[in-house]
Design a protein around this motif. Structure first.
Motif, PDB file in Angstrom:
ATOM      1  N   UNK A 121     -33.174 -33.555   5.609  1.00  0.00           N
ATOM      2  CA  UNK A 121     -32.468 -33.562   4.377  1.00  0.00           C
ATOM      3  C   UNK A 121     -33.233 -33.910   3.251  1.00  0.00           C
ATOM      4  N   UNK A 122     -33.808 -35.104   3.109  1.00  0.00           N
ATOM      5  CA  UNK A 122     -34.683 -35.560   1.861  1.00  0.00           C
ATOM      6  C   UNK A 122     -35.796 -34.935   1.474  1.00  0.00           C
ATOM      7  N   UNK A 123     -36.469 -34.125   2.608  1.00  0.00           N
ATOM      8  CA  UNK A 123     -37.708 -33.124   2.228  1.00  0.00           C
ATOM      9  C   UNK A 123     -37.184 -31.839   1.938  1.00  0.00           C
ATOM     10  N   UNK A 144     -25.774 -33.476  -9.903  1.00  0.00           N
ATOM     11  CA  UNK A 144     -24.971 -32.296  -9.555  1.00  0.00           C
ATOM     12  C   UNK A 144     -25.454 -31.078  -8.895  1.00  0.00           C
ATOM     13  N   UNK A 145     -26.619 -30.683  -9.051  1.00  0.00           N
ATOM     14  CA  UNK A 145     -27.586 -29.712  -8.603  1.00  0.00           C
ATOM     15  C   UNK A 145     -27.823 -29.991  -7.150  1.00  0.00           C
ATOM     16  N   UNK A 146     -28.167 -31.344  -6.716  1.00  0.00           N
ATOM     17  CA  UNK A 146     -28.559 -31.952  -5.486  1.00  0.00           C
ATOM     18  C   UNK A 146     -27.180 -31.836  -4.624  1.00  0.00           C
ATOM     19  N   UNK A 147     -26.106 -32.076  -5.038  1.00  0.00           N
ATOM     20  CA  UNK A 147     -24.876 -31.958  -4.392  1.00  0.00           C
ATOM     21  C   UNK A 147     -24.565 -30.317  -3.918  1.00  0.00           C
ATOM     22  N   UNK A 148     -24.580 -29.443  -4.984  1.00  0.00           N
ATOM     23  CA  UNK A 148     -24.206 -28.207  -4.820  1.00  0.00           C
ATOM     24  C   UNK A 148     -25.294 -27.532  -3.663  1.00  0.00           C
ATOM     25  N   UNK A 149     -26.624 -28.172  -3.792  1.00  0.00           N
ATOM     26  CA  UNK A 149     -27.717 -27.630  -2.949  1.00  0.00           C
ATOM     27  C   UNK A 149     -27.392 -27.691  -1.464  1.00  0.00           C
ATOM     28  N   UNK A 150     -26.532 -28.862  -1.068  1.00  0.00           N
ATOM     29  CA  UNK A 150     -26.398 -29.170   0.229  1.00  0.00           C
ATOM     30  C   UNK A 150     -25.525 -27.996   1.133  1.00  0.00           C
ATOM     31  N   UNK A 153     -38.011 -30.202  -1.778  1.00  0.00           N
ATOM     32  CA  UNK A 153     -38.496 -28.758  -1.926  1.00  0.00           C
ATOM     33  C   UNK A 153     -37.529 -27.921  -2.783  1.00  0.00           C
ATOM     34  N   UNK A 154     -36.325 -27.982  -2.560  1.00  0.00           N
ATOM     35  CA  UNK A 154     -35.453 -27.020  -3.129  1.00  0.00           C
ATOM     36  C   UNK A 154     -35.468 -27.544  -5.054  1.00  0.00           C
TER      37      UNK A 154
END
Length: 507
Positions: free
Chosen positions: A48-50, A32-38, A54-55
């Motif tokens: 994107x991956x790096x 969920x956090x990864x999706x919202x960070x996009x 980092x985020x």
């Protein structure tokens, strides 16, 4: 070839951890956090991956994932051959597995006998009135004393000890003259357990040249200065939220004010809203259904008995969850249900595993989570038959070996008067000394269980108690007299005893 084997085992371990975490709450939160960070400006398509990594690192999610992996490494079973069958992962020795199965049948038979004697079903739905009454008195539970005179314990530690005494390895010739020393003791099976030098190596940080909390004198620096510096270091460990660092820190003891948070960090417990809701759901299950085992336990343990998440630990425990059959469907596997739902039938004194935690945690759901994690990591090993180094059989062997080797005169004397040392110390070890030591001393001891991720310290302390009271024990002339000498352990100081026995005993 050896490198290939290590690599293969590492791959199996990684795959196991990935599989375990994939279905976890943390995995869905990370997703969920990864999706919202996009949608954030610092996340670019070309890197994107790096950028995502980092985020997640900066926002603390990497640390949470690291702690979750560390938790899995702490509870994973010992590495075994990749093609080993599942029962070998639970317990490698066939005669141990058979003994455990036989013991489980005996315990279940005892529970069913009580059920028949009292004409009480194993489980029934509570009436609306009963539910209201239980809900109203929930917060007072433990202060009242219900009439349990008709109920007897399913089993007591002494019953379990008799089973362990009768354990035999069918491939082992006890007539071998080299086994003479071990034949002095009650446990007569050969397991590889640590000797004093190996225990010293394991418990290095308990050495006389290390400062310890729980020892008032013989400090190389003033106690006040050590404590203030140590508290400052503990606060730094907590601020960094690193489970591995917390586990290393606690090996020298934990300051009282930091202990609740430090233990929760080591056990990877953060008590989020979902955890509180899950605890309330367990409580609701208690309110709605009455189990026979409810009469053997109380409060937090009532929720524990309903918690099916506890069943996970049977994948690395030598035990298997007991099953009962729906009325009228006896022996039909399709109608078999785990009973109680968590698969754990409590024994006399089981509540002592949770009692000390009540001094640390006021929030019921957090207290519950810490207890559950302590149980599935450590305490289950104290009432299961296995060859694990922290299992009760190994602890008994370590204890008997230490006393025979370093207090041979005392061991021989006690044996001659019918007071085998293990008959006295077994109840201490099976309850992890809870109920025997003063609370502050018990918490210092449990600090080290968590710090070293091992229960072997229990066997060392049991031997150290005998060494400390050796002079009085030599004057005892019966089992009752020896038990009287060791009846009260509440004045003992745990850390000096452990240090002296481990590092001042001549090899």
């Amino acid at each position: 070839m050896e490198a290939d084997s290590v690599q293969r085992q590492l791959s199996v371990t990684i795959a196991h951890i990935v599989q375990r975490l994939r279905g976890s709450q943390l995995h869905s939160e990370l997703e969920r956090e990864a999706r919202s960070s996009l949608h954030k400006s610092e996340i670019r398509i070309e890197s994107l991956k790096e950028d995502l990594k980092e985020f997640l690192r900066k926002s603390g999610w990497e640390k949470k994932l690291q702690n979750a992996v560390y938790r899995e490494l702490n509870v994973l079973p010992q590495p075994s051959h990749p093609s080993a069958p599942p029962e070998h992962i639970k317990e490698g020795l066939m005669y141990m597995r058979r003994a455990q199965v036989s013991w489980e049948k005996r315990v279940l038979k005892s529970l069913n006998s009580m059920c028949t004697e009292l004409s009480i079903p194993l489980a029934k739905k509570r009436s609306t009135e009963e539910q209201k009454e239980l809900l109203n008195k929930w917060n007072e539970m433990g202060t009242d004393e219900p009439d349990l005179s008709h109920f007897r314990p399913v089993y007591a530690p002494k019953d379990f000890l008799e089973v362990l005494i009768n354990l035999r390895n069918p491939n082992y010739d006890s007539g071998d003259p080299t086994s003479l020393r071990s034949s002095w003791g009650l446990i007569s099976i050969p397991l590889p357990v640590k000797d004093l030098s190996e225990l010293r190596e394991l418990f290095t940080e308990l050495g006389l040249n290390y400062e310890q909390l729980g020892i008032d004198d013989s400090m190389q620096i003033p106690i006040e200065l050590f404590e203030s510096e140590y508290i400052r270091l503990g606060q730094k460990v907590l601020s960094e939220q690193d489970s591995a660092a917390a586990q290393q820190y606690i090996r020298q003891g934990c300051p009282t004010g930091l202990r609740a948070d430090m233990w929760a960090l080591i056990l990877n417990i953060d008590n989020q809203l979902e955890d509180s809701l899950y605890y309330e759901q367990l409580k609701s299950n208690v309110i709605q259904h009455d189990l026979l085992v409810d009469s053997l336990i109380y409060k937090v343990l009532l929720c524990f008995s309903r918690d099916t998440l506890v069943l996970d630990h049977f994948s690395y425990s030598s035990a298997s969850p007991p099953k009962s059959y729906i009325r009228g469907k006896l022996a039909l596997e399709d109608y078999a249900v785990v009973y109680p739902p968590n698969g754990v039938i409590p024994f006399h004194g089981f509540a002592m595993y949770v009692a000390p935690l009540c001094f640390l945690y006021h929030e019921p759901s957090k207290l519950y989570q810490v207890f559950r994690e302590m149980y599935v990591r450590y305490f289950f090993r104290l009432h299961c038959i296995s060859s694990h180094s922290s299992g009760i059989v190994s602890l008994c062997l370590v204890f008997e070996t230490l006393v025979q080797t370093y207090l041979p005169q005392l061991f021989y004397h006690l044996r001659e008067i019918g007071a085998q040392p293990l008959r006295i110390s077994f109840k201490w070890m099976v309850r992890a000394f809870s109920g025997y030591l003063a609370t502050d001393q018990l918490l210092f001891l449990w600090d080290r269980i968590l710090g070293y991720n091992s229960l072997e310290i229990l066997a060392v302390l049991a031997a150290a108690v005998f060494a400390f009271r050796a002079e009085n024990l030599m004057e005892a002339t019966s089992l009752a007299a020896a038990e009287a000498v060791l009846a009260d352990l509440s004045t003992l100081k745990v850390m000096p005893l452990l240090q002296l026995f481990l590092f001042a005993t001549s090899s």
